[in-house]
Design a protein around this motif. Structure first.
Motif, PDB file in Angstrom:
ATOM      1  N   ARG A  48     -10.755  12.899 -10.646  1.00  0.00           N
ATOM      2  CA  ARG A  48     -10.499  13.771  -9.473  1.00  0.00           C
ATOM      3  C   ARG A  48     -11.280  13.468  -8.314  1.00  0.00           C
ATOM      4  O   ARG A  48     -10.735  13.635  -7.162  1.00  0.00           O
ATOM      5  CB  ARG A  48     -10.388  15.235 -10.128  1.00  0.00           C
ATOM      6  N   ARG A  49     -12.484  13.228  -8.427  1.00  0.00           N
ATOM      7  CA  ARG A  49     -13.355  13.165  -7.447  1.00  0.00           C
ATOM      8  C   ARG A  49     -12.884  12.031  -6.392  1.00  0.00           C
ATOM      9  O   ARG A  49     -13.269  11.928  -5.358  1.00  0.00           O
ATOM     10  CB  ARG A  49     -14.796  13.107  -7.698  1.00  0.00           C
TER      11      ARG A  49
ATOM     12  N   PRO B  65      -8.324   7.879  -2.389  1.00  0.00           N
ATOM     13  CA  PRO B  65      -8.012   6.552  -3.705  1.00  0.00           C
ATOM     14  C   PRO B  65      -8.000   5.106  -2.926  1.00  0.00           C
ATOM     15  O   PRO B  65      -8.148   4.186  -3.924  1.00  0.00           O
ATOM     16  CB  PRO B  65      -6.719   7.091  -4.190  1.00  0.00           C
ATOM     17  N   LEU B  66      -7.965   4.968  -1.730  1.00  0.00           N
ATOM     18  CA  LEU B  66      -8.074   3.857  -1.038  1.00  0.00           C
ATOM     19  C   LEU B  66      -9.525   3.463  -0.499  1.00  0.00           C
ATOM     20  O   LEU B  66      -9.502   2.267   0.107  1.00  0.00           O
ATOM     21  CB  LEU B  66      -6.862   3.526  -0.051  1.00  0.00           C
ATOM     22  N   GLY B  67     -10.403   4.176  -0.841  1.00  0.00           N
ATOM     23  CA  GLY B  67     -11.569   3.916  -0.357  1.00  0.00           C
ATOM     24  C   GLY B  67     -12.520   2.839  -0.922  1.00  0.00           C
ATOM     25  O   GLY B  67     -13.487   2.182  -0.264  1.00  0.00           O
ATOM     26  N   GLY B  68     -12.540   2.752  -2.137  1.00  0.00           N
ATOM     27  CA  GLY B  68     -12.993   1.553  -3.142  1.00  0.00           C
ATOM     28  C   GLY B  68     -14.205   1.748  -3.278  1.00  0.00           C
ATOM     29  O   GLY B  68     -14.941   0.774  -3.538  1.00  0.00           O
ATOM     30  N   ARG B  69     -15.006   3.018  -3.065  1.00  0.00           N
ATOM     31  CA  ARG B  69     -16.419   3.243  -3.312  1.00  0.00           C
ATOM     32  C   ARG B  69     -16.905   3.039  -4.829  1.00  0.00           C
ATOM     33  O   ARG B  69     -17.911   2.985  -4.867  1.00  0.00           O
ATOM     34  CB  ARG B  69     -16.788   4.626  -2.754  1.00  0.00           C
ATOM     35  N   GLY B  70     -15.981   3.180  -5.772  1.00  0.00           N
ATOM     36  CA  GLY B  70     -16.508   2.901  -7.203  1.00  0.00           C
ATOM     37  C   GLY B  70     -16.789   1.608  -7.399  1.00  0.00           C
ATOM     38  O   GLY B  70     -17.990   1.222  -8.271  1.00  0.00           O
TER      39      GLY B  70
ATOM     40  N   LEU C 212      -8.281  13.374 -15.146  1.00  0.00           N
ATOM     41  CA  LEU C 212      -7.667  12.295 -14.678  1.00  0.00           C
ATOM     42  C   LEU C 212      -6.503  12.560 -13.655  1.00  0.00           C
ATOM     43  O   LEU C 212      -5.617  13.453 -13.809  1.00  0.00           O
ATOM     44  CB  LEU C 212      -7.104  11.389 -15.759  1.00  0.00           C
ATOM     45  N   VAL C 213      -6.275  11.713 -12.678  1.00  0.00           N
ATOM     46  CA  VAL C 213      -5.019  11.779 -11.554  1.00  0.00           C
ATOM     47  C   VAL C 213      -4.535  10.492 -11.472  1.00  0.00           C
ATOM     48  O   VAL C 213      -5.181   9.447 -11.438  1.00  0.00           O
ATOM     49  CB  VAL C 213      -5.676  12.217 -10.219  1.00  0.00           C
TER      50      VAL C 213
END
Length: 221
Positions: free
Chosen positions: A77-78, A83-88, A130-131
């Motif tokens: 969720r965080r 969702p398109l930032g790609g920071r993971g 989850l989302v």
């Protein structure tokens, strides 16, 4: 002239369908075809029609002025707010990237996204928050593609061979496209789509839906 050609192609497509039901609609006229497209004509159906009529994907997309490529992401969720930032990718390495890379992994289908999640998670510790993210890629957005036959014989191995990371890094560094289509190591006949948040083309990629995602408990038992 272009509009007349599209109308002619629409009539040819309708003739090929011969009133059969597509996306729960009986297609017997061009308007019905466009409505079927808007209702979600499966991409596999587009491909079959393209082969039969010798049309390009762009031609069919213009019939309904719609995007043909829909991809999916499942995340915590965080991460769903951006969702398109790609920071993971800054914190965790992946099959096609090294830690410290802004990158987004998406899949051609929601089911493939779920399988990708399962193979990378401890089944006893699958998150409950989850989302599922539904994303549209414009049909005219340039993308690069990696074919499985061009990869080393061990490309599906885990951990992934370093050659795959070099491919992803090269794509990011070249900066020519916002999307890289790659084969899935889980199901090689299907594709994952990597998105580069640093590319200007990311602005044209649209998130069209978010909702809670719950795995069937049989998959984690």
């Amino acid at each position: 002239m272009a509009k007349a050609r599209m109308n002619a192609e629409a009539r040819r497509l309708v003739g090929l369908l011969q009133g059969r039901r597509v996306a729960r609609l009986a297609v017997s006229e061009p308007e019905g075809l466009e409505e079927a497209i808007r209702k979600g004509l499966p991409y596999a159906a587009f491909e079959a029609l393209m082969r039969a009529l010798g049309l390009r994907a762009q031609d069919l997309a213009r019939l309904g002025n719609l995007q043909l490529v829909r991809v999916w992401r499942i995340c915590r969720r965080r991460r769903a707010a951006d969702p398109l930032g790609g920071r993971g990718g800054l914190h965790v390495p992946g099959r096609w990237h090294a830690r410290g890379t802004l990158i987004v992994y998406t899949s051609a289908t929601l089911s493939l996204a779920a399988l990708e999640l399962l193979v990378h998670a401890d089944r006893d510790l699958v998150p409950a928050d989850l989302v599922q993210i539904e994303i549209d890629l414009p049909d005219d957005l340039d993308m690069e593609r990696v074919e499985a036959k061009s990869l080393p014989a061990n490309w599906k191995r885990y951990p992934a061979p370093s050659a795959l990371g070099r491919i992803g890094r090269g794509w990011i560094e070249r900066g020519k496209t916002a999307v890289l289509r790659v084969p899935s190591a889980v199901i090689p006949e299907e594709s994952n789509y990597l998105l580069n948040p640093a590319h200007d083309g990311i602005k044209r990629i649209k998130v069209i839906g978010r909702r809670r995602f719950v795995l069937d408990p049989r998959l984690t038992s």
